[in-house]
Design a protein around this motif. Structure first.
Motif, mmCIF file in Angstrom:
data_model
loop_
_atom_site.group_PDB
_atom_site.id
_atom_site.type_symbol
_atom_site.label_atom_id
_atom_site.label_comp_id
_atom_site.label_asym_id
_atom_site.label_seq_id
_atom_site.Cartn_x
_atom_site.Cartn_y
_atom_site.Cartn_z
ATOM 1 N N ARG A 65 0.836 -1.212 0.000
ATOM 2 C CA ARG A 65 0.000 0.000 0.000
ATOM 3 C C ARG A 65 0.870 1.261 0.000
ATOM 4 O O ARG A 65 0.605 2.214 -0.728
ATOM 5 N N LEU A 73 1.581 3.853 -3.267
ATOM 6 C CA LEU A 73 1.407 5.288 -3.090
ATOM 7 C C LEU A 73 2.611 6.064 -3.646
ATOM 8 O O LEU A 73 2.465 7.130 -4.233
ATOM 9 N N LEU A 107 3.735 12.506 1.204
ATOM 10 C CA LEU A 107 2.664 11.617 0.720
ATOM 11 C C LEU A 107 2.206 10.649 1.805
ATOM 12 O O LEU A 107 1.008 10.436 1.993
ATOM 13 N N HIS A 153 0.249 12.380 4.570
ATOM 14 C CA HIS A 153 -1.110 12.688 4.096
ATOM 15 C C HIS A 153 -1.979 11.430 4.102
ATOM 16 O O HIS A 153 -3.141 11.460 4.533
ATOM 17 N N GLU A 154 -1.441 10.324 3.629
ATOM 18 C CA GLU A 154 -2.191 9.064 3.606
ATOM 19 C C GLU A 154 -2.551 8.607 5.019
ATOM 20 O O GLU A 154 -3.651 8.105 5.264
ATOM 21 N N GLU A 187 -5.453 10.733 6.213
ATOM 22 C CA GLU A 187 -6.690 10.299 5.554
ATOM 23 C C GLU A 187 -7.205 8.997 6.166
ATOM 24 O O GLU A 187 -8.400 8.834 6.365
ATOM 25 N N SER A 188 -6.300 8.071 6.453
ATOM 26 C CA SER A 188 -6.726 6.777 7.011
ATOM 27 C C SER A 188 -7.329 6.946 8.397
ATOM 28 O O SER A 188 -8.193 6.172 8.794
#
Length: 113
Positions: free
Chosen positions: A22, A26, A47, A50-51, A54-55
């Motif tokens: 994952r 990305l 990145l 940010h991920e 979001e999670s």
């Protein structure tokens, strides 16, 4: 299968390939073998942070619940201990720390070599 991430800036980080995929997807990297250069590490940190954010905004999905049941089954007799889901942020943290160290020290991160 395990992936060992290596960098001169940080101790080795081991991750299951299915969990690392994952993150590597990305970053547009192959999970079999690759490199995150020192120049790429700053963008990779951004990145991944940010991920992770979001999670944290989303609750566990039905897909995760199905995955847990597939591994543990429905055992009403209590054969298994309670399931403790490991969040994406928890899984990603060691690699994020490695990315930060690589960025700060100008080192590359390698895996599969």
């Amino acid at each position: 299968m395990l992936i060992t991430f290596k960098s001169k800036a940080y101790p080795n980080v081991l991750m299951y390939q299915e969990h690392a995929k994952r993150i590597l997807d990305l970053l547009h990297k192959d999970s079999e073998r690759g490199v995150i250069t020192a120049e790429e590490s700053s963008r990779a940190v951004d990145l991944l942070e940010h991920e992770i954010e979001e999670s944290r905004k989303h609750q566990a999905t039905d897909e995760m619940e199905q995955d847990v049941k597939a591994h543990h089954g429905d055992h009403p007799d209590g054969e298994h201990e309670p399931i403790e889901a490991v969040s994406f942020s928890t899984r990603a943290y060691p690699l994020l720390e490695m990315l930060r160290a690589a960025r700060d020290q100008g080192s590359d991160i390698l895996w599969g070599v």
